[in-house]
Design an enzyme around this catalytic site. Structure first.
Site, PDB file in Angstrom:
ATOM      1  N   SER A  44     -43.293 -26.511   5.606  1.00 35.24           N
ATOM      2  CA  SER A  44     -44.096 -25.561   6.373  1.00 35.24           C
ATOM      3  C   SER A  44     -43.240 -24.161   5.927  1.00 35.24           C
ATOM      4  O   SER A  44     -42.135 -24.124   5.626  1.00 35.24           O
ATOM      5  CB  SER A  44     -43.680 -25.806   7.850  1.00 35.24           C
ATOM      6  OG  SER A  44     -43.875 -24.575   8.492  1.00 35.24           O
ATOM      7  N   TYR A  96     -37.224 -27.846  13.883  1.00 33.28           N
ATOM      8  CA  TYR A  96     -38.530 -28.026  13.050  1.00 33.28           C
ATOM      9  C   TYR A  96     -38.057 -27.128  11.890  1.00 33.28           C
ATOM     10  O   TYR A  96     -38.178 -27.493  10.610  1.00 33.28           O
ATOM     11  CB  TYR A  96     -39.505 -27.512  13.964  1.00 33.28           C
ATOM     12  CG  TYR A  96     -40.871 -27.423  12.905  1.00 33.28           C
ATOM     13  CD1 TYR A  96     -41.648 -29.037  12.915  1.00 33.28           C
ATOM     14  CD2 TYR A  96     -41.490 -26.617  12.440  1.00 33.28           C
ATOM     15  CE1 TYR A  96     -42.541 -29.119  12.021  1.00 33.28           C
ATOM     16  CE2 TYR A  96     -42.416 -26.683  11.446  1.00 33.28           C
ATOM     17  CZ  TYR A  96     -43.062 -28.115  11.393  1.00 33.28           C
ATOM     18  OH  TYR A  96     -44.423 -28.125  10.525  1.00 33.28           O
TER      19      TYR A  96
HETATM   20  P1  NAP Z   1     -50.148 -33.890  13.658  1.00 30.25           P
HETATM   21  O1  NAP Z   1     -51.781 -33.373  14.048  1.00 30.25           O
HETATM   22  O2  NAP Z   1     -49.267 -33.620  14.646  1.00 30.25           O
HETATM   23  O3  NAP Z   1     -50.122 -35.628  13.218  1.00 30.25           O
HETATM   24  C1  NAP Z   1     -48.881 -35.881  12.866  1.00 30.25           C
HETATM   25  C2  NAP Z   1     -49.057 -37.331  12.134  1.00 30.25           C
HETATM   26  O4  NAP Z   1     -47.703 -37.786  11.796  1.00 30.25           O
HETATM   27  C3  NAP Z   1     -49.784 -38.257  13.153  1.00 30.25           C
HETATM   28  O5  NAP Z   1     -50.323 -39.030  12.234  1.00 30.25           O
HETATM   29  C4  NAP Z   1     -48.484 -39.006  13.504  1.00 30.25           C
HETATM   30  O6  NAP Z   1     -48.705 -40.523  14.216  1.00 30.25           O
HETATM   31  C5  NAP Z   1     -47.576 -39.100  12.492  1.00 30.25           C
HETATM   32  N1  NAP Z   1     -46.102 -39.418  12.746  1.00 30.25           N
HETATM   33  C6  NAP Z   1     -45.255 -38.735  13.669  1.00 30.25           C
HETATM   34  N2  NAP Z   1     -44.235 -39.210  13.731  1.00 30.25           N
HETATM   35  C7  NAP Z   1     -44.057 -40.301  12.764  1.00 30.25           C
HETATM   36  C8  NAP Z   1     -43.444 -41.261  12.681  1.00 30.25           C
HETATM   37  N3  NAP Z   1     -41.988 -41.524  13.011  1.00 30.25           N
HETATM   38  N4  NAP Z   1     -43.643 -42.249  11.952  1.00 30.25           N
HETATM   39  C9  NAP Z   1     -44.964 -42.325  11.352  1.00 30.25           C
HETATM   40  N5  NAP Z   1     -45.928 -41.386  11.561  1.00 30.25           N
HETATM   41  C10 NAP Z   1     -45.681 -40.462  12.452  1.00 30.25           C
HETATM   42  O7  NAP Z   1     -49.561 -33.016  12.413  1.00 30.25           O
HETATM   43  P2  NAP Z   1     -50.396 -32.106  11.336  1.00 30.25           P
HETATM   44  O8  NAP Z   1     -50.666 -30.865  11.865  1.00 30.25           O
HETATM   45  O9  NAP Z   1     -51.324 -32.977  10.865  1.00 30.25           O
HETATM   46  O10 NAP Z   1     -49.117 -31.818  10.310  1.00 30.25           O
HETATM   47  C11 NAP Z   1     -49.100 -32.770   9.082  1.00 30.25           C
HETATM   48  C12 NAP Z   1     -47.896 -32.252   8.239  1.00 30.25           C
HETATM   49  O11 NAP Z   1     -48.092 -30.700   8.165  1.00 30.25           O
HETATM   50  C13 NAP Z   1     -46.635 -32.002   9.164  1.00 30.25           C
HETATM   51  O12 NAP Z   1     -45.653 -32.584   8.182  1.00 30.25           O
HETATM   52  C14 NAP Z   1     -46.441 -30.964   9.568  1.00 30.25           C
HETATM   53  O13 NAP Z   1     -44.981 -30.445   9.689  1.00 30.25           O
HETATM   54  C15 NAP Z   1     -47.124 -29.990   8.563  1.00 30.25           C
HETATM   55  N6  NAP Z   1     -47.453 -28.593   9.013  1.00 30.25           N
HETATM   56  C16 NAP Z   1     -48.530 -28.470   9.779  1.00 30.25           C
HETATM   57  C17 NAP Z   1     -49.016 -27.356  10.212  1.00 30.25           C
HETATM   58  C18 NAP Z   1     -49.892 -27.061  10.996  1.00 30.25           C
HETATM   59  O14 NAP Z   1     -50.229 -25.952  11.471  1.00 30.25           O
HETATM   60  N7  NAP Z   1     -50.715 -27.951  11.503  1.00 30.25           N
HETATM   61  C19 NAP Z   1     -48.581 -25.856   9.866  1.00 30.25           C
HETATM   62  C20 NAP Z   1     -47.280 -26.312   8.598  1.00 30.25           C
HETATM   63  C21 NAP Z   1     -46.920 -27.713   8.289  1.00 30.25           C
HETATM   64  P3  NAP Z   1     -49.230 -40.792  15.721  1.00 30.25           P
HETATM   65  O15 NAP Z   1     -50.568 -40.400  15.719  1.00 30.25           O
HETATM   66  O16 NAP Z   1     -48.647 -42.217  15.507  1.00 30.25           O
HETATM   67  O17 NAP Z   1     -48.308 -40.044  16.623  1.00 30.25           O
END
Ligand code: NAP
Length: 233
Positions: free
Chosen positions: A141, A156
């Site tokens: 990120s 984070y």
């Molecule tokens: P999200 O919608 O919150 O989805 C997170 C995913 O990670 C879900 O499938 C969740 O599973 C899984 N997860 C969380 N903890 C886990 C664990 N202990 N073991 C296995 N699975 C786990 O997040 P996202 O927005 O798609 O983000 C994906 C990646 O992009 C992350 O690394 C995040 O930091 C990064 N990112 C996102 C953004 C943004 O704006 N969205 C910005 C910068 C970086 P469950 O369904 O079981 O909870």
């Protein structure tokens, strides 16, 4: 070239699920990591015709026993991994500025966002080494960028800065194996984590990790990316 075999952690929703979709659409064989297999199966079925290219694997990245069991299953079948996408992460609701951050919040954030990618990578290295085009992609990120550090959500931020350090050191260590290791910032994406007010659609967020997984030159390693362009650490 044979189809790429790709494991996506946290593949059951958000950017992870979209990575699974885009990878399957490009002909990859996708291992969808999901800590809850039922949620994973529902997500897999939501992919329609592409579901046939996707296999759900129980994988809780904050649980070393789950990581070990998953890597043992993958060692038996398919016995090779071309790409690992460390996507699963948390953004803890109790996250806080560094000046008041409770230690337990830092510890649980690191368990998923840092220790998970480290342990999983270690466990899967033999399978990645069995590939002639091994790649590791860490979903990071801009909030972890040392060159533009902001305030708030210190657990984070620090987890992503550390993940970037992991990318850089792993890229150097795995250069002799020709395994490419890169970090990606997906931008601010409309997911459960990013919220409905985010500026990007999930397809945009998954574009660069998918590009790094199957299209980018194998020589690109040890870098931080957004929108298929290099950005400062
Ligand atoms: P999200 O919608 O919150 O989805 C997170 C995913 O990670 C879900 O499938 C969740 O599973 C899984 N997860 C969380 N903890 C886990 C664990 N202990 N073991 C296995 N699975 C786990 O997040 P996202 O927005 O798609 O983000 C994906 C990646 O992009 C992350 O690394 C995040 O930091 C990064 N990112 C996102 C953004 C943004 O704006 N969205 C910005 C910068 C970086 P469950 O369904 O079981 O909870």
């Amino acid at each position: 070239m044979t189809e790429s075999i790709v494991l996506v952690t946290g593949g059951n929703r958000g950017i992870g699920l979209e990575c699974c979709r885009q990878l399957a659409a490009r002909g990859a064989k996708v291992m969808m990591g999901a800590r809850d297999v039922e949620r994973g199966e529902r997500a897999r079925r939501s992919l329609g015709d592409l579901a046939a290219s996707v296999r759900v694997e129980q994988l809780a990245t904050d649980d070393p026993a789950s990581i070990a069991a998953c890597s043992q299953r993958l060692t038996r079948d398919p016995a090779r991994l071309d790409v690992l996408i460390n996507n699963a992460a948390i953004y803890d609701s109790a996250d806080a500025p560094a000046t008041s951050l409770p230690l337990p919040v830092l510890i649980r954030t690191f368990a998923t966002n840092v220790h998970g990618p480290l342990l999983l990578t270690q466990a899967l290295l033999p399978l990645l080494r069995a590939s002639s085009r091994g790649r590791i992609i860490n979903l990071s990120s801009g909030m972890g960028q040392l060159s533009g550090m902001g305030t708030g959500s210190a657990a984070y931020r620090l987890s992503k800065t550390t993940l970037n350090g992991f990318t850089a050191t792993l890229a150097a260590e795995l250069a002799p194996d020709h395994i490419a290791v890169n970090s990606v910032c997906p931008g601010w994406v409309k997911t459960d984590m990013g919220g409905a007010g985010a500026s990007r659609e999930v397809a945009q967020g998954a574009d660069t990790p998918v590009w790094l997984a199957i299209e980018a030159a194998q020589e690109l390693t040890g870098r931080f990316w957004r929108d298929r362009a290099e950005i400062p650490w």
